[in-house]
Design a protein around this motif. Sequence first.
Motif, short mmCIF file in Angstrom:
data_model
loop_
_atom_site.label_atom_id
_atom_site.label_comp_id
_atom_site.label_asym_id
_atom_site.label_seq_id
_atom_site.Cartn_x
_atom_site.Cartn_y
_atom_site.Cartn_z
N ALA A 107 0.84 -1.20 0.00
CA ALA A 107 0.00 0.00 0.00
C ALA A 107 0.88 1.25 0.00
CB ALA A 107 -0.92 0.01 1.21
N THR A 108 0.54 2.19 -0.89
CA THR A 108 1.21 3.48 -0.94
C THR A 108 0.13 4.56 -0.99
OG1 THR A 108 1.29 3.63 -3.36
CG2 THR A 108 3.11 2.48 -2.27
N GLU A 109 0.54 5.79 -1.10
CA GLU A 109 -0.43 6.87 -1.20
C GLU A 109 -1.24 6.79 -2.50
OE1 GLU A 109 1.23 10.74 -0.62
OE2 GLU A 109 2.36 10.11 1.14
N SER A 110 -0.66 6.22 -3.54
CA SER A 110 -1.32 6.21 -4.85
C SER A 110 -1.80 4.84 -5.32
CB SER A 110 -0.39 6.79 -5.91
OG SER A 110 0.80 6.02 -5.98
N SER A 111 -1.45 3.78 -4.63
CA SER A 111 -1.87 2.45 -5.09
C SER A 111 -1.74 1.43 -3.98
CB SER A 111 -1.02 2.01 -6.29
OG SER A 111 0.30 1.74 -5.86
N GLY A 112 -2.15 0.20 -4.36
CA GLY A 112 -1.97 -0.94 -3.49
C GLY A 112 -2.93 -0.96 -2.32
N PRO A 113 -2.83 -2.00 -1.56
CA PRO A 113 -1.95 -3.16 -1.77
C PRO A 113 -2.53 -4.13 -2.80
CG PRO A 113 -3.27 -3.54 0.18
CD PRO A 113 -3.64 -2.16 -0.34
N ALA A 114 -1.67 -4.95 -3.34
CA ALA A 114 -2.06 -6.03 -4.26
C ALA A 114 -2.81 -5.52 -5.49
CB ALA A 114 -2.86 -7.10 -3.53
N THR A 115 -2.31 -4.47 -6.09
CA THR A 115 -2.95 -3.87 -7.27
C THR A 115 -3.20 -4.86 -8.41
OG1 THR A 115 -2.02 -1.72 -6.71
CG2 THR A 115 -2.79 -1.99 -8.96
N PRO A 116 -2.31 -5.84 -8.68
CA PRO A 116 -2.59 -6.74 -9.80
C PRO A 116 -3.96 -7.41 -9.74
CG PRO A 116 -0.33 -7.00 -9.13
CD PRO A 116 -0.98 -6.11 -8.11
N PHE A 117 -4.50 -7.62 -8.55
CA PHE A 117 -5.81 -8.25 -8.46
C PHE A 117 -6.94 -7.36 -8.95
CE2 PHE A 117 -3.61 -10.79 -5.05
CZ PHE A 117 -3.54 -11.96 -5.80
N THR A 118 -6.64 -6.09 -9.19
CA THR A 118 -7.64 -5.16 -9.72
C THR A 118 -7.47 -4.90 -11.21
OG1 THR A 118 -6.36 -3.13 -9.31
CG2 THR A 118 -7.70 -4.00 -7.47
N ARG A 119 -6.48 -5.50 -11.83
CA ARG A 119 -6.18 -5.28 -13.25
C ARG A 119 -6.66 -6.46 -14.07
NH1 ARG A 119 -4.21 -0.13 -13.88
NH2 ARG A 119 -3.07 -0.85 -15.68
N ILE A 120 -7.42 -6.18 -15.13
CA ILE A 120 -8.05 -7.24 -15.91
C ILE A 120 -7.03 -8.18 -16.56
CG2 ILE A 120 -8.32 -5.90 -18.04
CD1 ILE A 120 -10.85 -8.42 -16.57
N TRP A 121 -5.93 -7.66 -17.10
CA TRP A 121 -4.96 -8.55 -17.73
C TRP A 121 -4.29 -9.44 -16.69
CZ3 TRP A 121 -4.61 -10.44 -22.28
CH2 TRP A 121 -5.07 -9.73 -23.37
N CYS A 122 -3.99 -8.89 -15.53
CA CYS A 122 -3.40 -9.70 -14.46
C CYS A 122 -4.37 -10.80 -14.04
CB CYS A 122 -3.02 -8.84 -13.26
SG CYS A 122 -1.67 -7.69 -13.59
N ALA A 123 -5.66 -10.44 -13.92
CA ALA A 123 -6.67 -11.44 -13.55
C ALA A 123 -6.74 -12.54 -14.60
CB ALA A 123 -8.03 -10.77 -13.37
N PHE A 124 -6.65 -12.16 -15.88
CA PHE A 124 -6.65 -13.15 -16.95
C PHE A 124 -5.44 -14.07 -16.84
CE2 PHE A 124 -5.18 -14.34 -21.24
CZ PHE A 124 -6.20 -15.20 -21.59
N GLU A 125 -4.28 -13.50 -16.59
CA GLU A 125 -3.06 -14.30 -16.46
C GLU A 125 -3.17 -15.29 -15.31
OE1 GLU A 125 -0.40 -10.57 -18.16
OE2 GLU A 125 -0.30 -11.08 -16.02
N GLU A 126 -3.70 -14.84 -14.18
CA GLU A 126 -3.86 -15.74 -13.03
C GLU A 126 -4.91 -16.81 -13.32
OE1 GLU A 126 -1.29 -15.12 -11.43
OE2 GLU A 126 -1.21 -13.12 -12.25
N PHE A 127 -5.98 -16.44 -13.99
CA PHE A 127 -7.01 -17.41 -14.36
C PHE A 127 -6.43 -18.52 -15.24
CE2 PHE A 127 -10.04 -18.76 -17.65
CZ PHE A 127 -10.98 -19.42 -16.85
N VAL A 128 -5.68 -18.14 -16.24
CA VAL A 128 -5.07 -19.13 -17.14
C VAL A 128 -4.11 -20.03 -16.36
CG1 VAL A 128 -3.54 -19.43 -19.13
CG2 VAL A 128 -5.38 -17.74 -19.22
N ALA A 129 -3.32 -19.42 -15.49
CA ALA A 129 -2.33 -20.20 -14.73
C ALA A 129 -2.99 -21.19 -13.77
CB ALA A 129 -1.43 -19.24 -13.93
#
Length: 106
Positions: free
Chosen positions: A76-98
């Motif tokens: 977690a920072t002032e501008s993002s996080g924590p765990a931002t990839p879980f909010t990104r559609i491409w990251c979610a797709f990558e994790e789904f495929v994996a």
Amino acid sequence: QWFISHWWGEAVHAFTTCVQRHAEIRQLPGTACDWVCAYANRQHALSQEVAADPRETSFFRALNLSEGVLLILDEATESSGPATPFTRIWCAFEEFVALTPSAGRP
């Protein structure tokens, strides 16, 4: 060998530290290769890389060639996080495929 899933907003130092630590933990040889999305597609021809069906993209091809996925999470920072990839559609797709054997992998 490993597909690196991340969101491009983390500090470069944090990214490289995670990748180095992953190599140490997995005892990967110095010749081990990683896929990073910037290098898994042609940045100057993204219109040719991105398709209506994500299974027709270079991301998907790289995921299929990889041994596994390294997911880099941010704090977690002032501008993002924590765990931002879980909010990104491409990251979610990558994790789904994996994580889903029937996600269209050959």
